[in-house]
Design an enzyme around this catalytic site. Structure first.
Site, PDB file in Angstrom:
ATOM      1  N   ALA A   1       0.846  -1.195   0.000  1.00  0.00           N
ATOM      2  CA  ALA A   1       0.000   0.000   0.000  1.00  0.00           C
ATOM      3  C   ALA A   1       0.881   1.244   0.000  1.00  0.00           C
ATOM      4  O   ALA A   1       2.001   1.235   0.491  1.00  0.00           O
ATOM      5  CB  ALA A   1      -0.911  -0.012   1.214  1.00  0.00           C
TER       6      ALA A   1
ATOM      7  N   GLY B   1      12.614   1.199   2.557  1.00  0.00           N
ATOM      8  CA  GLY B   1      13.731   0.838   1.709  1.00  0.00           C
ATOM      9  C   GLY B   1      14.717  -0.088   2.401  1.00  0.00           C
ATOM     10  O   GLY B   1      14.451  -0.652   3.472  1.00  0.00           O
TER      11      GLY B   1
ATOM     12  N   SER C   1      -0.652   1.701  11.794  1.00  0.00           N
ATOM     13  CA  SER C   1       0.796   1.794  12.021  1.00  0.00           C
ATOM     14  C   SER C   1       1.499   2.894  11.242  1.00  0.00           C
ATOM     15  O   SER C   1       2.724   3.004  11.314  1.00  0.00           O
ATOM     16  CB  SER C   1       1.451   0.450  11.673  1.00  0.00           C
ATOM     17  OG  SER C   1       1.064   0.013  10.376  1.00  0.00           O
ATOM     18  N   SER C   2       0.781   3.713  10.492  1.00  0.00           N
ATOM     19  CA  SER C   2       1.450   4.808   9.784  1.00  0.00           C
ATOM     20  C   SER C   2       1.944   5.833  10.791  1.00  0.00           C
ATOM     21  O   SER C   2       1.206   6.242  11.689  1.00  0.00           O
ATOM     22  CB  SER C   2       0.491   5.476   8.799  1.00  0.00           C
ATOM     23  OG  SER C   2       1.079   6.651   8.259  1.00  0.00           O
ATOM     24  N   PRO C   3       3.189   6.304  10.653  1.00  0.00           N
ATOM     25  CA  PRO C   3       3.701   7.305  11.599  1.00  0.00           C
ATOM     26  C   PRO C   3       3.307   8.731  11.248  1.00  0.00           C
ATOM     27  O   PRO C   3       3.669   9.661  11.974  1.00  0.00           O
ATOM     28  CB  PRO C   3       5.214   7.118  11.467  1.00  0.00           C
ATOM     29  CG  PRO C   3       5.408   6.726  10.045  1.00  0.00           C
ATOM     30  CD  PRO C   3       4.211   5.866   9.696  1.00  0.00           C
ATOM     31  N   ASN C   4       2.565   8.916  10.169  1.00  0.00           N
ATOM     32  CA  ASN C   4       2.289  10.263   9.666  1.00  0.00           C
ATOM     33  C   ASN C   4       0.895  10.784   9.993  1.00  0.00           C
ATOM     34  O   ASN C   4       0.522  11.862   9.553  1.00  0.00           O
ATOM     35  CB  ASN C   4       2.507  10.288   8.149  1.00  0.00           C
ATOM     36  CG  ASN C   4       3.916   9.866   7.759  1.00  0.00           C
ATOM     37  OD1 ASN C   4       4.892  10.311   8.366  1.00  0.00           O
ATOM     38  ND2 ASN C   4       4.025   8.993   6.777  1.00  0.00           N
ATOM     39  N   THR C   5       0.106  10.008  10.739  1.00  0.00           N
ATOM     40  CA  THR C   5      -1.196  10.461  11.227  1.00  0.00           C
ATOM     41  C   THR C   5      -1.143  10.493  12.740  1.00  0.00           C
ATOM     42  O   THR C   5      -0.927   9.450  13.372  1.00  0.00           O
ATOM     43  CB  THR C   5      -2.317   9.521  10.758  1.00  0.00           C
ATOM     44  OG1 THR C   5      -2.386   9.551   9.325  1.00  0.00           O
ATOM     45  CG2 THR C   5      -3.656   9.948  11.326  1.00  0.00           C
TER      46      THR C   5
ATOM     47  N   ASN D   1      -5.030  -0.410   8.852  1.00  0.00           N
ATOM     48  CA  ASN D   1      -3.740   0.252   9.005  1.00  0.00           C
ATOM     49  C   ASN D   1      -3.733   1.069  10.295  1.00  0.00           C
ATOM     50  O   ASN D   1      -4.363   2.131  10.368  1.00  0.00           O
ATOM     51  CB  ASN D   1      -3.463   1.157   7.803  1.00  0.00           C
ATOM     52  CG  ASN D   1      -2.051   1.714   7.802  1.00  0.00           C
ATOM     53  OD1 ASN D   1      -1.326   1.622   8.784  1.00  0.00           O
ATOM     54  ND2 ASN D   1      -1.648   2.304   6.686  1.00  0.00           N
TER      55      ASN D   1
ATOM     56  N   ASN E   1       5.157  -1.685   8.599  1.00  0.00           N
ATOM     57  CA  ASN E   1       5.055  -0.365   7.974  1.00  0.00           C
ATOM     58  C   ASN E   1       6.428   0.311   8.010  1.00  0.00           C
ATOM     59  O   ASN E   1       7.431  -0.318   8.344  1.00  0.00           O
ATOM     60  CB  ASN E   1       4.005   0.460   8.731  1.00  0.00           C
ATOM     61  CG  ASN E   1       3.261   1.432   7.829  1.00  0.00           C
ATOM     62  OD1 ASN E   1       3.857   2.108   6.999  1.00  0.00           O
ATOM     63  ND2 ASN E   1       1.946   1.516   7.980  1.00  0.00           N
TER      64      ASN E   1
ATOM     65  N   SER F   1      -3.515   3.719   1.479  1.00  0.00           N
ATOM     66  CA  SER F   1      -4.654   3.685   2.407  1.00  0.00           C
ATOM     67  C   SER F   1      -5.767   4.636   1.952  1.00  0.00           C
ATOM     68  O   SER F   1      -5.500   5.747   1.471  1.00  0.00           O
ATOM     69  CB  SER F   1      -4.216   4.086   3.807  1.00  0.00           C
ATOM     70  OG  SER F   1      -3.341   3.125   4.360  1.00  0.00           O
TER      71      SER F   1
ATOM     72  N   ASN G   1       8.958   9.444   3.743  1.00  0.00           N
ATOM     73  CA  ASN G   1       7.725  10.106   3.322  1.00  0.00           C
ATOM     74  C   ASN G   1       6.872  10.467   4.531  1.00  0.00           C
ATOM     75  O   ASN G   1       6.906   9.793   5.564  1.00  0.00           O
ATOM     76  CB  ASN G   1       6.950   9.209   2.342  1.00  0.00           C
ATOM     77  CG  ASN G   1       5.940   8.325   3.042  1.00  0.00           C
ATOM     78  OD1 ASN G   1       4.813   8.737   3.348  1.00  0.00           O
ATOM     79  ND2 ASN G   1       6.329   7.073   3.319  1.00  0.00           N
TER      80      ASN G   1
ATOM     81  N   PHE H   1      -1.745  10.028   4.673  1.00  0.00           N
ATOM     82  CA  PHE H   1      -3.024   9.506   4.179  1.00  0.00           C
ATOM     83  C   PHE H   1      -3.710  10.495   3.231  1.00  0.00           C
ATOM     84  O   PHE H   1      -4.894  10.812   3.391  1.00  0.00           O
ATOM     85  CB  PHE H   1      -3.969   9.171   5.339  1.00  0.00           C
ATOM     86  CG  PHE H   1      -3.646   7.904   6.065  1.00  0.00           C
ATOM     87  CD1 PHE H   1      -2.662   7.049   5.614  1.00  0.00           C
ATOM     88  CD2 PHE H   1      -4.338   7.552   7.211  1.00  0.00           C
ATOM     89  CE1 PHE H   1      -2.362   5.868   6.294  1.00  0.00           C
ATOM     90  CE2 PHE H   1      -4.046   6.378   7.885  1.00  0.00           C
ATOM     91  CZ  PHE H   1      -3.053   5.531   7.437  1.00  0.00           C
TER      92      PHE H   1
ATOM     93  N   THR I   1       9.527   0.637  -2.126  1.00  0.00           N
ATOM     94  CA  THR I   1      10.627   1.531  -2.464  1.00  0.00           C
ATOM     95  C   THR I   1      11.505   0.973  -3.581  1.00  0.00           C
ATOM     96  O   THR I   1      11.912   1.709  -4.491  1.00  0.00           O
ATOM     97  CB  THR I   1      11.479   1.801  -1.207  1.00  0.00           C
ATOM     98  OG1 THR I   1      10.640   2.382  -0.195  1.00  0.00           O
ATOM     99  CG2 THR I   1      12.617   2.757  -1.512  1.00  0.00           C
TER     100      THR I   1
ATOM    101  N   LYS J   1      -2.013  -4.254   9.849  1.00  0.00           N
ATOM    102  CA  LYS J   1      -0.638  -3.848   9.513  1.00  0.00           C
ATOM    103  C   LYS J   1      -0.019  -3.141  10.705  1.00  0.00           C
ATOM    104  O   LYS J   1      -0.579  -2.163  11.218  1.00  0.00           O
ATOM    105  CB  LYS J   1      -0.640  -2.922   8.296  1.00  0.00           C
ATOM    106  CG  LYS J   1       0.759  -2.581   7.779  1.00  0.00           C
ATOM    107  CD  LYS J   1       0.703  -1.909   6.420  1.00  0.00           C
ATOM    108  CE  LYS J   1       2.101  -1.700   5.845  1.00  0.00           C
ATOM    109  NZ  LYS J   1       2.059  -1.135   4.477  1.00  0.00           N
TER     110      LYS J   1
END
Length: 506
Positions: free
Chosen positions: A149, A379, A284-288, A282, A356, A173, A198, A202, A468, A327
């Site tokens: 994703a 990556g 586990s994204s660190p950006n939310t 999801n 993630n 997502s 990145n 979302f 990546t 995830k």
């Protein structure tokens, strides 16, 4: 060349001071009048056609030669077998892919998605090595290598991406309400390290737009299946799912401003599950902000139970509801992993994606100035960290079926996760050197070659995802990875992917 010849001919005409006449003679260039005949010429010479300039002859020669080469090339290509020609197309992408590195990372990402959406990418016509085929959740995968994703966030290019030869593609997502995500710039390359940072956050067009796209594609797929039913053999094994020749996963996210995360995931299930071969929560994204806190024992249990209930209350055909996966992040403590494993076992989660992106900056990324940018790192530098987490989770979820049933029954009766956890860990250690994990795991993070995919499988992954490496390597990477993975399995004496899953623990 023909343009230069034409310009030269025009200059020659001007120097000769050609004058217009009443009518054009036969054989004269249409854009120029014929010169007057010599004053004392005979009737035969006056009626002769003007001599064609040498430059015009050269132009015609080169034009004819070019057309001849095109025709000859097409004729030759038509005689080449389909597999060879397909290989040429994938190899040709190696010439184009470096051009994307000259663009802004997000612009390059958008162009790549658009190209796949419009079919401007090669389509894999060659069958996958039979050793790579497997069945998970009752779905047939032609190979275990999938696209994670984050690449096709809005399901714009599912058909084109599956056509590249991925065994499965995960869109998303997807958030319930459209949102822009974080301010730009929000993606940064670390090319030497083979990594990306990145902080998209979302960015999504919302579930309504995505549902329309997937609905149209699902209808097309059904129509194609109906038209090919008469010609297809009943004994033929078809690899694929609701989206085409591969398996489609849909990754569900929550809106940044939402106060009820479970309600967002439930809305995603109600709207998108009918088009998905599997669903992913999801958390586990660190950006939310606050999203990773949902991986806690109580929060995760509450979300999973509500999402499972929403899925199970819908009407399903013979194939049943789509599997539900979670995830998780790679930045988890041992206690966090144990809690997640206990919830997954007790609630019979269908699978876990590990993992993630990471908020850590392992070497050699830590020495790069770009490492100071906020966001999730993906990556090659993530490979070791995510693989270690994969191994931990493989052991924690490795319980026999009888014990699993007893644990689930006890859990529903007592709601005491600590006891369930103790039993699961003990049994995981007791039988940790035999059999496969009872929860299919998808290994994700730092995969950039067939050898990397093989290491993930040996560490406990049934399926593998990348992102990546695909962004850097382009379409040509996919057939190379599949061929290398097949060689790794054959080299170590495995007859299929199943036999290699968790081999490091045997």
């Amino acid at each position: 060349m023909s343009t230069r010849v034409t310009l030269k001919f025009m200059r020659d005409c001007l120097h000769r001071k050609l004058k217009p006449s009443g009518a054009l003679r036969v054989g004269a260039p249409r854009h120029y009048s014929t010169p007057p005949p010599p004053s004392s010429s005979s009737s035969s010479s006056s009626s002769a056609a003007p001599r064609v300039p040498q430059s015009s002859k050269k132009g015609r020669f080169f034009t004819a030669a070019t057309i001849g080469l095109v025709i000859a090339g097409g004729a030759y290509a038509s005689t080449v077998d389909e597999a060879t020609f397909c290989g040429w197309l994938f190899s040709a992408t190696k010439l184009v892919n470096p051009l994307f590195a000259l663009l802004d990372p997000e612009v390059a990402h958008q162009l790549a998605v658009s190209a796949a959406a419009r079919g401007w990418v090669p389509k894999e016509k060659r069958p996958d090595p039979s050793i790579l085929g497997l069945e998970v959740w009752g779905r047939r995968f032609s190979n275990p290598i999938g696209l994670a994703a984050g690449f096709d966030k809005n399901a714009e290019a599912v058909e084109g991406l599956l056509g590249l030869g991925f065994g499965f593609v995960e869109a998303g997502s997807v958030t319930p309400i459209p949102q822009e995500g974080n301010p730009k710039p929000r993606i940064f390359r670390l090319r030497q390290e083979g990594a990306i940072i990145n902080r998209y956050g979302f960015n999504s067009e919302g579930i309504v737009v995505v549902a329309k796209r997937l609905g149209a594609q699902h209808g097309k797929r059904k129509l194609d299946e109906t038209s090919s039913t008469s010609s297809a053999s009943n004994e033929e094994v078809k690899h694929g799912g609701k989206a085409g020749p591969g398996i489609l996963g849909v990754n569900l996210g929550k809106n940044k401003t939402s106060e009820d995360a479970a309600a967002d995931y439930v809305q995603g299930v109600h709207t998108l599950s009918q088009y998905a071969d599997y669903l992913v929560i999801n958390v586990s994204s660190p950006n939310t902000p606050g999203l990773r806190q949902l991986q806690g024992r109580k929060q995760l249990k509450d979300i999973v139970k509500k999402v499972q209930a929403a899925r199970d209350e819908m009407q399903w055909g013979d194939e049943g509801p789509p599997p539900l996966l979670v995830k998780i992040a790679p930045d988890l403590s041992k206690q966090d992993l144990e809690d997640i494993a206990a919830v997954a076992l007790a609630l019979r989660v269908d699978g876990l994606i590990i993992s993630n992106t990471t908020i850590s900056r392992p070497d050699p990324v830590s020495k790069n100035p770009v490492a100071e940018e906020a966001g999730g790192l993906s990556g090659k530098p993530l490979f070791s960290l995510s693989t270690n987490i994969l191994k931990e989770m493989y052991v924690l979820t490795k319980v026999c079926k009888l014990v699993l049933l007893l644990l689930c029954s006890f859990y529903h009766a007592s709601e005491e996760l600590s006891v369930v956890l103790a039993f699961s860990i003990c049994w995981g250690k007791v039988i940790g050197r035999s059999g496969q994990g009872k929860i299919p795991l998808i290994g994700c993070g730092g995969v950039s070659s067939g050898e990397d995919a093989y290491k993930k499988i040996r560490a406990g992954a049934t399926l593998v995802q990348l992102y990546t490496a695909f962004a850097y390597g382009g379409p040509a990477l996919i057939p190379e990875m599949k061929a290398e993975l097949a060689r790794c399995l054959e080299r170590d004496g495995f007859k299929n992917v199943y036999e290699a899953v968790g081999a490091d623990f045997r």
